[in-house]
Motif scaffolding. Sequence first.
Motif, PDB file in Angstrom:
ATOM      1  N   PHE A 113       3.833 102.417   9.868  1.00  7.12           N
ATOM      2  CA  PHE A 113       2.579 102.335  10.616  1.00  7.12           C
ATOM      3  C   PHE A 113       1.479 103.150   9.916  1.00  7.12           C
ATOM      4  O   PHE A 113       0.325 102.715   9.839  1.00  7.12           O
ATOM      5  CB  PHE A 113       2.781 102.847  12.041  1.00  7.12           C
ATOM      6  N   ALA A 114       1.830 104.330   9.401  1.00 10.02           N
ATOM      7  CA  ALA A 114       0.851 105.158   8.710  1.00 10.02           C
ATOM      8  C   ALA A 114       0.368 104.478   7.426  1.00 10.02           C
ATOM      9  O   ALA A 114      -0.828 104.519   7.089  1.00 10.02           O
ATOM     10  CB  ALA A 114       1.450 106.526   8.392  1.00 10.02           C
ATOM     11  N   HIS A 115       1.298 103.856   6.709  1.00 14.23           N
ATOM     12  CA  HIS A 115       0.943 103.118   5.495  1.00 14.23           C
ATOM     13  C   HIS A 115      -0.026 101.982   5.819  1.00 14.23           C
ATOM     14  O   HIS A 115      -1.026 101.777   5.114  1.00 14.23           O
ATOM     15  CB  HIS A 115       2.201 102.560   4.837  1.00 14.23           C
ATOM     16  N   THR A 116       0.269 101.266   6.892  1.00 13.80           N
ATOM     17  CA  THR A 116      -0.596 100.153   7.298  1.00 13.80           C
ATOM     18  C   THR A 116      -1.975 100.653   7.702  1.00 13.80           C
ATOM     19  O   THR A 116      -3.001 100.067   7.324  1.00 13.80           O
ATOM     20  CB  THR A 116       0.058  99.381   8.461  1.00 13.80           C
ATOM     21  N   ALA A 117      -2.023 101.738   8.467  1.00 13.08           N
ATOM     22  CA  ALA A 117      -3.313 102.312   8.856  1.00 13.08           C
ATOM     23  C   ALA A 117      -4.115 102.729   7.633  1.00 13.08           C
ATOM     24  O   ALA A 117      -5.350 102.557   7.582  1.00 13.08           O
ATOM     25  CB  ALA A 117      -3.102 103.498   9.791  1.00 13.08           C
ATOM     26  N   ASP A 118      -3.439 103.252   6.617  1.00 13.59           N
ATOM     27  CA  ASP A 118      -4.120 103.650   5.387  1.00 13.59           C
ATOM     28  C   ASP A 118      -4.712 102.438   4.678  1.00 13.59           C
ATOM     29  O   ASP A 118      -5.854 102.490   4.180  1.00 13.59           O
ATOM     30  CB  ASP A 118      -3.141 104.374   4.465  1.00 13.59           C
ATOM     31  N   ARG A 119      -3.966 101.328   4.651  1.00 19.06           N
ATOM     32  CA  ARG A 119      -4.496 100.108   4.027  1.00 19.06           C
ATOM     33  C   ARG A 119      -5.686  99.575   4.825  1.00 19.06           C
ATOM     34  O   ARG A 119      -6.642  99.050   4.245  1.00 19.06           O
ATOM     35  CB  ARG A 119      -3.406  99.042   3.938  1.00 19.06           C
TER      36      ARG A 119
END
Length: 314
Positions: A236-242
């Motif tokens: 989820f954090a990776h997706t939010a960063d993208r």
Amino acid sequence: MRIGLVVDSACDLPGEYLRRNGFTILPISVRIGDETREDQRDERVTLDFLRTHVTERGAEAETAPFTVEQITDVFLRTLVIDYDYVFCMTITRTRSPIYDNALQASYAILNEYRPVRSAAGHDTPFALRVIDTQTLFAAQGITAVEAVRLVKAGEGAPKIRARLENLALHTYGYMIPRDLYYLRARARKKGDRSVGLLSAALGSALDIKPVLRGYRGATEPVAKVKGFDTAVQKLFAHTADRVRRGLMTPTVCLSYGGELEEMRALPGYEDLRVTCQSYNVELFESVMSLTGMVNVGKGALVVGFASEPHAFEA
């Protein structure tokens, strides 16, 4: 020009969204024991089947996508009459024969449609394009949502085709399974040796969860994280960063092998939701298709979005 949209039932988008936007669904039949269900993106039916069958016997399920003849029949009965151009978007051809079946059917459809359209009072040509999304499950939804946006914007078929084919090259689908033993049993049933016994045993014993990526037709692990919740939080954090860096479409799709309230309670979900809202990115959430659940197991999470090339950093 009347443009129609077709997806297979592995495409994880809310059923209400698919119906509201006039999608035709190519169903996939799922047989467990003596019981067969046709996966039509009905969330209630999927959850009922999950509770009663998938956990115990899902790994032994048989799945059957529409055949060439069935796809041809769907088009010639309705689609060649209702539309002038149809985009058929399928799960990656490396994981299912649906793309190849639809492509083969397209040849018969284009050879046989004229008398059908003529009888319905249409003398203009009919065309269709079969697009391999090169990914699976929630990530398939990215191309489908973009197709809806382009049709509503009044774009012509050539521009839509070019956009969707390019988008398929940049769509990422990330998945975290809960049960590696189930995933291995299912892979063995299908003759897929991508999940070995040793990795499944070690993963379960140490609570190590792989982050799997579906991208350009390849499905492979890109990280190993201790604990399902921790792995989900990192995804989820990776997706939010993208999202903050800028996606290629204002869309993120999530699907979950169970009740959506369970997914929304997972760590990192609320931060992702707020980030999407802040950046005007639409967040689609759906119960994973029955087809998806029997293949990857109960409680799996999939995240899809379109982005420039990047690495997953655990």
